[in-house]
Design a protein around this motif. Structure first.
Motif, PDB file in Angstrom:
ATOM      1  N   PRO A   1      -4.720   3.225  21.973  1.00  0.00           N
ATOM      2  CA  PRO A   1      -4.294   3.558  23.338  1.00  0.00           C
ATOM      3  C   PRO A   1      -3.035   2.830  23.808  1.00  0.00           C
ATOM      4  O   PRO A   1      -2.401   3.268  24.780  1.00  0.00           O
ATOM      5  N   LYS A   2      -2.641   1.752  23.155  1.00  0.00           N
ATOM      6  CA  LYS A   2      -1.423   1.042  23.559  1.00  0.00           C
ATOM      7  C   LYS A   2      -0.190   1.923  23.454  1.00  0.00           C
ATOM      8  O   LYS A   2       0.845   1.627  24.062  1.00  0.00           O
ATOM      9  N   LEU A   3      -0.281   3.000  22.691  1.00  0.00           N
ATOM     10  CA  LEU A   3       0.835   3.938  22.603  1.00  0.00           C
ATOM     11  C   LEU A   3       1.187   4.493  23.983  1.00  0.00           C
ATOM     12  O   LEU A   3       2.346   4.835  24.246  1.00  0.00           O
ATOM     13  N   LEU A   4       0.219   4.565  24.861  1.00  0.00           N
ATOM     14  CA  LEU A   4       0.463   5.071  26.217  1.00  0.00           C
ATOM     15  C   LEU A   4       1.407   4.172  27.005  1.00  0.00           C
ATOM     16  O   LEU A   4       1.994   4.599  28.001  1.00  0.00           O
ATOM     17  N   ASP A   5       1.569   2.943  26.581  1.00  0.00           N
ATOM     18  CA  ASP A   5       2.431   2.002  27.297  1.00  0.00           C
ATOM     19  C   ASP A   5       3.882   2.067  26.840  1.00  0.00           C
ATOM     20  O   ASP A   5       4.758   1.443  27.453  1.00  0.00           O
ATOM     21  N   VAL A   6       4.164   2.807  25.774  1.00  0.00           N
ATOM     22  CA  VAL A   6       5.530   2.879  25.247  1.00  0.00           C
ATOM     23  C   VAL A   6       6.372   3.784  26.146  1.00  0.00           C
ATOM     24  O   VAL A   6       6.018   4.932  26.400  1.00  0.00           O
ATOM     25  N   GLU A   7       7.488   3.267  26.634  1.00  0.00           N
ATOM     26  CA  GLU A   7       8.407   4.048  27.457  1.00  0.00           C
ATOM     27  C   GLU A   7       9.688   4.284  26.690  1.00  0.00           C
ATOM     28  O   GLU A   7      10.199   3.386  26.015  1.00  0.00           O
ATOM     29  N   PHE A   8      10.209   5.526  26.776  1.00  0.00           N
ATOM     30  CA  PHE A   8      11.388   5.844  25.975  1.00  0.00           C
ATOM     31  C   PHE A   8      12.377   6.740  26.710  1.00  0.00           C
ATOM     32  O   PHE A   8      13.083   7.547  26.119  1.00  0.00           O
ATOM     33  N   ASP A   9      12.448   6.588  28.031  1.00  0.00           N
ATOM     34  CA  ASP A   9      13.532   7.162  28.835  1.00  0.00           C
ATOM     35  C   ASP A   9      13.632   8.675  28.725  1.00  0.00           C
ATOM     36  O   ASP A   9      14.595   9.231  28.202  1.00  0.00           O
ATOM     37  N   ILE A  10      12.601   9.351  29.242  1.00  0.00           N
ATOM     38  CA  ILE A  10      12.613  10.805  29.364  1.00  0.00           C
ATOM     39  C   ILE A  10      12.224  11.153  30.798  1.00  0.00           C
ATOM     40  O   ILE A  10      11.744  10.282  31.543  1.00  0.00           O
ATOM     41  N   PRO A  11      12.408  12.400  31.219  1.00  0.00           N
ATOM     42  CA  PRO A  11      12.024  12.771  32.582  1.00  0.00           C
ATOM     43  C   PRO A  11      10.541  12.515  32.849  1.00  0.00           C
ATOM     44  O   PRO A  11       9.696  12.809  31.995  1.00  0.00           O
ATOM     45  N   LYS A  12      10.251  11.974  34.010  1.00  0.00           N
ATOM     46  CA  LYS A  12       8.863  11.706  34.387  1.00  0.00           C
ATOM     47  C   LYS A  12       8.163  13.001  34.793  1.00  0.00           C
ATOM     48  O   LYS A  12       8.783  13.943  35.300  1.00  0.00           O
ATOM     49  N   VAL A  13       6.848  13.046  34.565  1.00  0.00           N
ATOM     50  CA  VAL A  13       6.044  14.233  34.882  1.00  0.00           C
ATOM     51  C   VAL A  13       4.861  13.807  35.743  1.00  0.00           C
ATOM     52  O   VAL A  13       4.122  12.882  35.389  1.00  0.00           O
ATOM     53  N   SER A  14       4.708  14.478  36.864  1.00  0.00           N
ATOM     54  CA  SER A  14       3.610  14.154  37.782  1.00  0.00           C
ATOM     55  C   SER A  14       2.298  14.739  37.289  1.00  0.00           C
ATOM     56  O   SER A  14       2.263  15.758  36.584  1.00  0.00           O
ATOM     57  N   CYS A  15       1.214  14.081  37.663  1.00  0.00           N
ATOM     58  CA  CYS A  15      -0.123  14.578  37.351  1.00  0.00           C
ATOM     59  C   CYS A  15      -1.050  14.144  38.484  1.00  0.00           C
ATOM     60  O   CYS A  15      -0.629  13.493  39.437  1.00  0.00           O
ATOM     61  N   GLU A  16      -2.320  14.507  38.393  1.00  0.00           N
ATOM     62  CA  GLU A  16      -3.262  14.204  39.467  1.00  0.00           C
ATOM     63  C   GLU A  16      -3.412  12.702  39.711  1.00  0.00           C
ATOM     64  O   GLU A  16      -3.686  12.273  40.821  1.00  0.00           O
ATOM     65  N   LYS A  17      -3.198  11.900  38.671  1.00  0.00           N
ATOM     66  CA  LYS A  17      -3.359  10.444  38.793  1.00  0.00           C
ATOM     67  C   LYS A  17      -2.029   9.735  39.033  1.00  0.00           C
ATOM     68  O   LYS A  17      -1.974   8.511  38.992  1.00  0.00           O
ATOM     69  N   GLY A  18      -0.955  10.497  39.254  1.00  0.00           N
ATOM     70  CA  GLY A  18       0.348   9.886  39.491  1.00  0.00           C
ATOM     71  C   GLY A  18       1.391  10.410  38.525  1.00  0.00           C
ATOM     72  O   GLY A  18       1.891  11.523  38.677  1.00  0.00           O
ATOM     73  N   LEU A  19       1.733   9.616  37.513  1.00  0.00           N
ATOM     74  CA  LEU A  19       2.701  10.029  36.499  1.00  0.00           C
ATOM     75  C   LEU A  19       2.062   9.935  35.120  1.00  0.00           C
ATOM     76  O   LEU A  19       1.330   8.989  34.834  1.00  0.00           O
ATOM     77  N   LEU A  20       2.374  10.920  34.292  1.00  0.00           N
ATOM     78  CA  LEU A  20       1.896  10.860  32.920  1.00  0.00           C
ATOM     79  C   LEU A  20       2.654   9.779  32.153  1.00  0.00           C
ATOM     80  O   LEU A  20       3.858   9.592  32.358  1.00  0.00           O
ATOM     81  N   PRO A  21       1.998   9.052  31.257  1.00  0.00           N
ATOM     82  CA  PRO A  21       2.731   8.182  30.336  1.00  0.00           C
ATOM     83  C   PRO A  21       3.767   9.007  29.580  1.00  0.00           C
ATOM     84  O   PRO A  21       3.582  10.205  29.339  1.00  0.00           O
ATOM     85  N   ASP A  22       4.851   8.379  29.159  1.00  0.00           N
ATOM     86  CA  ASP A  22       5.953   9.110  28.530  1.00  0.00           C
ATOM     87  C   ASP A  22       5.496   9.953  27.338  1.00  0.00           C
ATOM     88  O   ASP A  22       5.915  11.104  27.184  1.00  0.00           O
ATOM     89  N   ILE A  23       4.654   9.402  26.481  1.00  0.00           N
ATOM     90  CA  ILE A  23       4.260  10.146  25.290  1.00  0.00           C
ATOM     91  C   ILE A  23       3.493  11.412  25.669  1.00  0.00           C
ATOM     92  O   ILE A  23       3.649  12.465  25.046  1.00  0.00           O
ATOM     93  N   LEU A  24       2.691  11.341  26.739  1.00  0.00           N
ATOM     94  CA  LEU A  24       1.955  12.530  27.175  1.00  0.00           C
ATOM     95  C   LEU A  24       2.869  13.517  27.881  1.00  0.00           C
ATOM     96  O   LEU A  24       2.670  14.739  27.795  1.00  0.00           O
ATOM     97  N   ALA A  25       3.876  13.002  28.596  1.00  0.00           N
ATOM     98  CA  ALA A  25       4.844  13.899  29.226  1.00  0.00           C
ATOM     99  C   ALA A  25       5.592  14.701  28.166  1.00  0.00           C
ATOM    100  O   ALA A  25       5.829  15.905  28.322  1.00  0.00           O
ATOM    101  N   GLU A  26       5.941  14.038  27.063  1.00  0.00           N
ATOM    102  CA  GLU A  26       6.679  14.743  26.009  1.00  0.00           C
ATOM    103  C   GLU A  26       5.780  15.715  25.245  1.00  0.00           C
ATOM    104  O   GLU A  26       6.170  16.846  24.964  1.00  0.00           O
ATOM    105  N   VAL A  27       4.585  15.299  24.921  1.00  0.00           N
ATOM    106  CA  VAL A  27       3.666  16.187  24.202  1.00  0.00           C
ATOM    107  C   VAL A  27       3.325  17.414  25.046  1.00  0.00           C
ATOM    108  O   VAL A  27       3.142  18.517  24.515  1.00  0.00           O
ATOM    109  N   LYS A  28       3.269  17.239  26.358  1.00  0.00           N
ATOM    110  CA  LYS A  28       2.953  18.368  27.236  1.00  0.00           C
ATOM    111  C   LYS A  28       3.989  19.485  27.099  1.00  0.00           C
ATOM    112  O   LYS A  28       3.653  20.677  27.247  1.00  0.00           O
TER     113      LYS A  28
END
Length: 544
Positions: A171-198
């Motif tokens: 799960p620590k992969l969720l903490d990796v940030e790599f400068d891509i557009p942020k994506v909103s979700c019900e809990k606030g913002l998706l972690p970067d890796i989930l924003a990209e996979v989406k």
């Protein structure tokens, strides 16, 4: 030429640290950034092996643990520089993850995030359903698959799976940030890796028909020339449905549900709904519906000879997220998986191939990851864990047979050999989670070392990482844009098949590890793909 081969990026402080020399030097030393000698040692002669053709000497400098930049010196020969420290792979991980952003298809790349690699919107027109008299379909989005501009359901699903399973295990992969557009979700913002996979998941949803089946791919009829993506104006085609694509999408949507529902329940529920719909189509269509290119079309085919591994993955993934026993029973019905399961020891080598393969051509290993995560105490769970451990043991044995400590054999140097390596490192990473062992960790370390420069080509196979990183991938946008490749791309790597014309300039008796040329024409040696980057993310996540 006398050379010292070493990981050109770096080492974690407590990891095994080795360099390989191709000449006879009894002694070596480690030099820090100030030119001071901080360690002296003696080499060990390994000898010549068939994968490298080198007479190798090993320099072990594992005692070096202090953070800093270093290089190896033996006589008057110096290695590339490397870093030792807790964050040795931090920038590497960020860049390997961001590569998916640079490969986005559809609405273009923003200069704010892409810099000089930005491009205008591409492939936004609706796609014609090949061979059917039906309205064109909007399938805009997703990732360009490789050096070409095609988008493929099975390949995309596997790349997404590598990334999502990495999150499930690490799960620590969720903490990796790599400068891509942020994506909103019900809990606030998706972690970067989930924003990209989406981005890819949203595209794959568009590839699903109303009846639950999934188109195999969307491409132009033939590969585009080496032009920018926005200049590729040829007609897009959706090519036929396959049970391969439908099963892979059922599996990956179920897997994605288990991750995204935590951050956005409505999106997670939508993924599960789509997964169930795909699975219902599979139940209604039990015979394999494989895929073959339309006559005259030369875009990626991604053919498979069977679909039982795909159906196994789908059943295992849905069992893991729903708990419904029928999916467990369906998983066991997939032949010859059930034959291997029933016969046990007699199928050791066979089951290793089946349950530990994480590539697009055989995905039963991805189903095995869902079985492991489920941990339901079933016999299948124990069997799959044992298969992974046995395969990891085989890989450790392989690593003892060459001077580079590499877990590969001569016949593993095929098209995409670096993915073969990374799939093996995934096996070792999971095996180390199941049954931690120093030998597994050391074999993973040696594999990363190879990828990052400790190889007989003296090349780092990740762009932008290492003094001698490869620079000329078979990749349309960087070539057409006259740009150096963005950092973090994984090369296909050495390949004894030498399937392209420039590669065939190499002598036929070239050692497997040396069957490589860093040239844009070498599509069989030096192309990039989303599913060569994604397993590296998985392996690096295990080292976080």
């Amino acid at each position: 030429m006398n050379k010292i081969f070493v990981n050109q990026v770096g080492f974690l402080p407590n990891s095994e640290k080795r360099a390989v020399l191709n000449f006879n030097a009894a002694k070596f030393q480690v030099i820090d950034a100030n030119g001071e000698s901080v360690f002296k040692g003696e080499t060990t002669h390994f000898g010549t092996d068939e994968i490298s053709g080198e007479d190798t000497y090993i320099a072990d400098f594992s005692p070096i643990k202090n953070q800093g930049m270093y290089k190896i010196l033996a006589g008057d020969v110096s290695s590339a520089s490397f870093f030792v420290g807790d964050n040795a792979f931090g920038k590497l991980m960020e860049d390997v993850c961001k590569c998916f952003y640079y490969l986005r298809c559809g609405h273009g790349l923003d200069k704010k995030y892409a810099g000089k690699y930005y491009h205008d919107p591409c492939h936004v027109s609706k796609a014609t359903v090949y061979g059917e008299d039906v309205p064109a379909v909007d399938v805009c989005g997703g990732w360009h698959d490789a050096g070409d501009y095609g988008r493929y359901s099975t390949a995309g699903a596997v790349a997404v799976a590598h990334l999502l399973y990495a999150i499930r295990f690490f799960p620590k992969l969720l903490d990796v940030e790599f400068d891509i557009p942020k994506v909103s979700c019900e809990k606030g913002l998706l972690p970067d890796i989930l924003a990209e996979v989406k981005v890819e998941l949203d595209f794959l949803m568009k590839m699903q028909r109303e009846d639950g089946s999934v188109w195999h791919k969307v491409t132009t009829f033939s590969h585009a020339p080496f032009i920018m993506p926005e200049d590729d104006k040829e007609e897009l085609y959706l090519f036929s449905v396959s049970s391969l694509a439908t099963a892979d999408i059922a599996a990956v949507f179920a897997l994605a549900h288990s991750v995204y529902a935590i951050f956005d329940k409505s999106y997670g529920d939508l993924l599960l709904e789509k997964a169930l719909k795909a699975y219902e189509w599979l139940e209604a269509n039990p015979k394999p519906l494989l895929f073959k290119n339309a006559e005259g079309s030369n875009t990626g085919e991604y053919p498979e000879n069977e679909d039982y591994s795909n159906r196994f993955w789908a059943a295992a993934a849905l069992y893991e997220v729903t708990g419904e026993k029928k999916y467990y029973e369906d998983a066991l019905k997939q032949k010859p998986l059930i034959e291997a399961y029933d016969k046990g020891d007699a199928f050791k080598e066979y089951t290793g191939n089946i349950f530990t393969c994480f590539g697009w051509a055989d995905v039963a290993g991805l189903g095995a990851l869902s079985v492991i995560l489920n941990d339901d105490g079933s016999e299948l769970h124990a069997f799959v864990e044992n298969a992974l451990i046995e395969e990891a043991e085989r890989l450790v044995e392989n690593a003892s047979e060459n001077g580079f400590g590499l877990c590969m054999k001569k016949n593993n140097f095929i098209w995409g050999s670096n993915m073969e390596l990374l799939k093996y490192l995934m096996v070792l990473t999971v095996a180390n989670e199941i049954k931690p062992a120093e030998k597994f960790v050391n074999t993973i370390t040696a594999g990363i070392d190879y990828l990052l420069g400790c190889n007989s080509m003296d090349v780092s196979y990740v762009t932008g990482h290492g003094e001698k990183a490869f620079k000329n991938p078979h990749l349309r946008p960087t070539f057409a844009g006259k740009l150096e490749a963005w950092p973090g791309l994984v090369s296909g790597g050495p390949n004894t098949g030498l399937q392209d014309e420039r590669a065939q300039s190499l002598p036929k008796d070239t050692a497997p590890m040396k069957c490589y040329i860093d040239h844009v024409d070498c599509y069989s040696l030096n192309e990039i793909t989303i599913y060569w980057n994604s397993p590296l993310v998985f392996v690096l996540a295990g080292l976080l």
